[in-house]
Design a protein around this motif. Structure first.
Motif, mmCIF file in Angstrom:
data_model
loop_
_atom_site.group_PDB
_atom_site.id
_atom_site.type_symbol
_atom_site.label_atom_id
_atom_site.label_comp_id
_atom_site.label_asym_id
_atom_site.label_seq_id
_atom_site.Cartn_x
_atom_site.Cartn_y
_atom_site.Cartn_z
ATOM 1 N N LEU A 44 7.879 8.563 6.896
ATOM 2 C CA LEU A 44 7.091 7.461 7.850
ATOM 3 C C LEU A 44 5.827 7.994 8.032
ATOM 4 O O LEU A 44 4.892 7.120 8.343
ATOM 5 C CB LEU A 44 8.127 7.498 9.183
ATOM 6 N N THR A 45 5.698 9.304 8.029
ATOM 7 C CA THR A 45 4.271 9.926 7.944
ATOM 8 C C THR A 45 3.278 9.604 6.793
ATOM 9 O O THR A 45 2.306 9.013 7.086
ATOM 10 C CB THR A 45 4.268 11.401 8.002
ATOM 11 N N ALA A 46 3.817 9.395 5.761
ATOM 12 C CA ALA A 46 3.245 8.980 4.418
ATOM 13 C C ALA A 46 2.926 7.460 4.488
ATOM 14 O O ALA A 46 1.808 7.112 4.252
ATOM 15 C CB ALA A 46 4.317 9.249 3.356
ATOM 16 N N ILE A 47 3.813 6.774 5.347
ATOM 17 C CA ILE A 47 3.618 5.331 5.546
ATOM 18 C C ILE A 47 2.391 5.058 6.449
ATOM 19 O O ILE A 47 1.539 4.529 6.324
ATOM 20 C CB ILE A 47 4.929 4.791 6.000
ATOM 21 N N LYS A 48 2.559 5.957 7.438
ATOM 22 C CA LYS A 48 1.430 5.779 8.588
ATOM 23 C C LYS A 48 0.019 6.089 7.909
ATOM 24 O O LYS A 48 -0.746 5.474 8.344
ATOM 25 C CB LYS A 48 1.873 6.737 9.517
ATOM 26 N N ASN A 49 0.001 7.123 6.957
ATOM 27 C CA ASN A 49 -1.319 7.380 6.296
ATOM 28 C C ASN A 49 -1.810 6.607 5.469
ATOM 29 O O ASN A 49 -3.094 6.209 5.252
ATOM 30 C CB ASN A 49 -0.991 8.901 5.711
ATOM 31 N N ALA A 50 -0.958 5.478 5.143
ATOM 32 C CA ALA A 50 -1.595 4.462 4.254
ATOM 33 C C ALA A 50 -1.760 3.040 4.955
ATOM 34 O O ALA A 50 -2.419 2.128 4.419
ATOM 35 C CB ALA A 50 -0.420 4.082 3.462
ATOM 36 N N ALA A 51 -1.627 3.133 6.282
ATOM 37 C CA ALA A 51 -2.336 2.222 7.354
ATOM 38 C C ALA A 51 -1.856 0.772 7.082
ATOM 39 O O ALA A 51 -2.581 -0.184 6.961
ATOM 40 C CB ALA A 51 -3.910 2.182 7.383
ATOM 41 N N PRO A 52 -0.750 0.524 6.919
ATOM 42 C CA PRO A 52 -0.207 -0.886 6.686
ATOM 43 C C PRO A 52 -0.282 -1.516 7.687
ATOM 44 O O PRO A 52 -0.426 -1.271 9.019
ATOM 45 C CB PRO A 52 1.264 -0.786 6.204
ATOM 46 N N VAL A 96 0.750 -1.121 -0.141
ATOM 47 C CA VAL A 96 0.031 -0.146 0.020
ATOM 48 C C VAL A 96 0.743 1.261 0.021
ATOM 49 O O VAL A 96 0.224 2.353 -0.110
ATOM 50 C CB VAL A 96 -1.029 0.131 1.150
ATOM 51 N N SER A 97 2.096 1.085 0.052
ATOM 52 C CA SER A 97 3.244 2.274 0.151
ATOM 53 C C SER A 97 4.485 2.043 0.008
ATOM 54 O O SER A 97 5.071 1.086 0.470
ATOM 55 C CB SER A 97 2.843 3.104 1.684
ATOM 56 N N GLU A 98 5.308 2.680 -1.036
ATOM 57 C CA GLU A 98 6.487 2.559 -1.126
ATOM 58 C C GLU A 98 7.158 3.587 -1.031
ATOM 59 O O GLU A 98 6.972 4.613 -1.850
ATOM 60 C CB GLU A 98 6.594 1.840 -2.881
ATOM 61 N N LEU A 99 8.044 3.841 -0.234
ATOM 62 C CA LEU A 99 9.010 4.998 -0.303
ATOM 63 C C LEU A 99 10.485 4.774 -0.116
ATOM 64 O O LEU A 99 10.873 3.479 0.207
ATOM 65 C CB LEU A 99 8.570 5.692 1.037
ATOM 66 N N ASP A 100 11.229 5.796 -0.206
ATOM 67 C CA ASP A 100 12.828 5.632 -0.667
ATOM 68 C C ASP A 100 13.353 6.184 0.605
ATOM 69 O O ASP A 100 12.875 7.530 1.041
ATOM 70 C CB ASP A 100 13.313 6.041 -1.908
ATOM 71 N N PHE A 101 14.783 6.078 1.000
ATOM 72 C CA PHE A 101 15.600 6.854 1.644
ATOM 73 C C PHE A 101 16.902 6.569 1.154
ATOM 74 O O PHE A 101 16.970 5.835 0.336
ATOM 75 C CB PHE A 101 15.534 6.356 3.012
ATOM 76 N N ASN A 102 17.983 7.424 1.579
ATOM 77 C CA ASN A 102 19.244 7.419 1.111
ATOM 78 C C ASN A 102 20.200 6.753 2.514
ATOM 79 O O ASN A 102 19.868 7.475 3.372
ATOM 80 C CB ASN A 102 19.891 8.584 0.479
ATOM 81 N N GLY A 103 20.584 5.750 2.437
ATOM 82 C CA GLY A 103 21.647 5.496 3.633
ATOM 83 C C GLY A 103 22.233 6.450 4.202
ATOM 84 O O GLY A 103 23.142 7.083 3.350
ATOM 85 N N GLY A 104 22.225 6.584 5.396
ATOM 86 C CA GLY A 104 23.126 7.723 6.096
ATOM 87 C C GLY A 104 22.157 8.883 6.440
ATOM 88 O O GLY A 104 22.605 9.937 7.159
ATOM 89 N N ASP A 105 20.960 8.997 5.906
ATOM 90 C CA ASP A 105 19.923 10.049 6.310
ATOM 91 C C ASP A 105 19.753 10.082 7.750
ATOM 92 O O ASP A 105 19.879 8.927 8.405
ATOM 93 C CB ASP A 105 18.737 9.990 5.663
ATOM 94 N N LYS A 106 19.271 11.218 8.358
ATOM 95 C CA LYS A 106 18.880 11.353 9.796
ATOM 96 C C LYS A 106 17.618 11.408 10.044
ATOM 97 O O LYS A 106 17.300 11.110 11.074
ATOM 98 C CB LYS A 106 19.709 12.119 10.624
#
Ligand code: PHE
Length: 394
Positions: free
Chosen positions: A229-237, A213-223
């Motif tokens: 994570l807010t977008a993921i939460k809104n997708a209610a997985p 229901v949700s696919e998101l990206d980050f870059n290793g080393g991001d802080k």
């Protein structure tokens, strides 16, 4: 005489990148070294290792190195291989892109190693593999699970399972054990490992009848992961798959908890480091990941290894990368014995012919693609420790 980088004519050094310069130095080095100790014809058999002893994934490099070294010491104490002692030459690639090529060039061309052990991270193994392949020097990755690693060519092996299997294992676990119908996937786009594992997990979810229901990206080393994570939460997985490395995963878990994302996080072997718990604390409690072995498994082979490792390294409990490092050196030595030689082609054939090898991380046979066929285990973080949940056979 082999010229070191500092002996290079000034202009040449300026014209060439460091990697290309070492490759040139290397070509000269292999000629100079042919026939002497390093190539296996002297008193010792020289084995090269490259590992992330410092930098972002340092616990992986240190663990795999310690396991590898323990295996070499045990074999030497038992008389060595083909009547010779094994000698390990280790280089630190600092967890940095660009370094694997430099150090592996050096190990092969300057030092004259007969084989290369490494790396844990798929991206770094993929950088070094073409160099080993072109030099006819077998390379054995302890823990790189991306399929592309061994696709480089017939000199490239691994003693771990691959991510099409690992991804399926965790997709089935999410669907069947966690009863997750909807999952989110959060991928580190800087890592070949993460991208591959995310893809195979999604395929597994589709096969098991679940929905991504949700696919998101980050870059290793991001802080800061709060936006995604807010977008993921809104997708209610029902669960979130995070095929990342322990440092990133720990921060992601902390921020997920702060945002009230109260569903299980699940991941793969990139999670398995004490540092996950040291950084993540309470926030990683209860979450699940797949990996290569459980140190508390009731197998005599595992118990003997765990005892020897603890004795050698001040009571430290070996993690999966340590066990795989140990297995990689044992696997190489077994093939050298069967080949009766350290010559590249003979060694490659013996490695490829390995069947039912009794490794600490389980019985293993080489597939025609030079990947180990073996089981995975699923672990849960409980009271700051990794607790065995189940074994999944291939
Ligand atoms: N199996 C992982 C890989 O192939 C191991 C790993 C994960 C290494 C995370 C470093 C960081 O890359």
């Amino acid at each position: 005489m082999v010229a070191g980088p500092s002996d290079a004519p000034h202009g040449l050094k300026q014209m060439l990148s460091r990697g290309r310069f070492l490759a040139l130095v290397g070509a000269a080095g292999s000629l100079a070294l042919a026939g002497c100790g390093g190539s296996g014809e002297g008193d010792t058999i020289l084995v090269g290792e490259f590992a992330s002893l410092t930098g972002k994934e340092a616990t992986f490099g240190i663990s795999s190195h310690e396991g590898t070294l323990l295996a070499i010491e045990e074999m030497n104490a038992a008389g060595g291989v083909l009547g010779k002692k094994l000698e390990l030459k280790t280089e630190d690639d600092q967890s940095k892109a660009g370094e694997p090529a430099n150090v592996v060039n050096k190990l092969i061309s300057k030092d004259g190693v007969v084989a290369i052990l490494g790396e844990v991270a798929s991206s770094r193994s993929m950088e070094a593999a073409p160099i080993c392949q072109q030099s006819n020097i077998p390379m054995i990755s302890p823990a790189s699970t991306n399929p592309k690693v061994t696709e480089t060519g017939d000199y490239i092996f691994r003693v771990c399972f691959i991510d099409p299997f690992q991804g399926t294992v965790m997709a089935n676990f999410a669907t069947n054990t966690l009863k997750a119908k909807k999952v989110a996937v959060f991928t580190d786009v800087k890592s070949d490992y993460s991208k591959g594992l995310a893809k195979f997990f999604k395929e597994g979810i589709a096969k098991a009848g679940g929905a991504v229901v949700s696919e998101l990206d980050f870059n290793g080393g991001d802080k800061d992961f709060k936006g995604q994570l807010t977008a993921i939460k809104n997708a209610a997985p029902d669960a979130v798959f995070v095929p990342g490395y322990y440092t990133d995963v720990a921060l992601i878990a902390i921020q997920a908890k702060q945002l009230g994302l109260g569903v299980p996080l699940i991941g793969g072997d990139g999670w398995e480091s004490d540092t996950l718990v040291k950084i993540g604390g309470d926030a990683v409690e209860g979450h699940y990941f797949s990996t290569h072995y459980a140190s508390d498994a009731a197998s005599p082979k595992v118990t003997a290894f765990v005892d020897a490792y603890k004795k050698r390294y001040n009571g430290k409990v070996p993690d999966a990368m340590a066990a795989l490092g140990y297995d990689s050196a044992m696997f190489l030595a077994d093939a050298i014995k069967r080949a009766g030689s350290t010559e590249g082609p003979a060694l490659r054939d013996a490695l490829a012919a390995t069947k039912e090898f009794d490794a600490v991380t389980g019985k293993m046979s080489m597939s025609p693609q030079r990947d180990a066929i073996k089981s995975a285990v699923i672990m849960q973080v409980k009271e700051g420790k990794f607790k065995f949940v189940e074994t999944v056979a291939p």
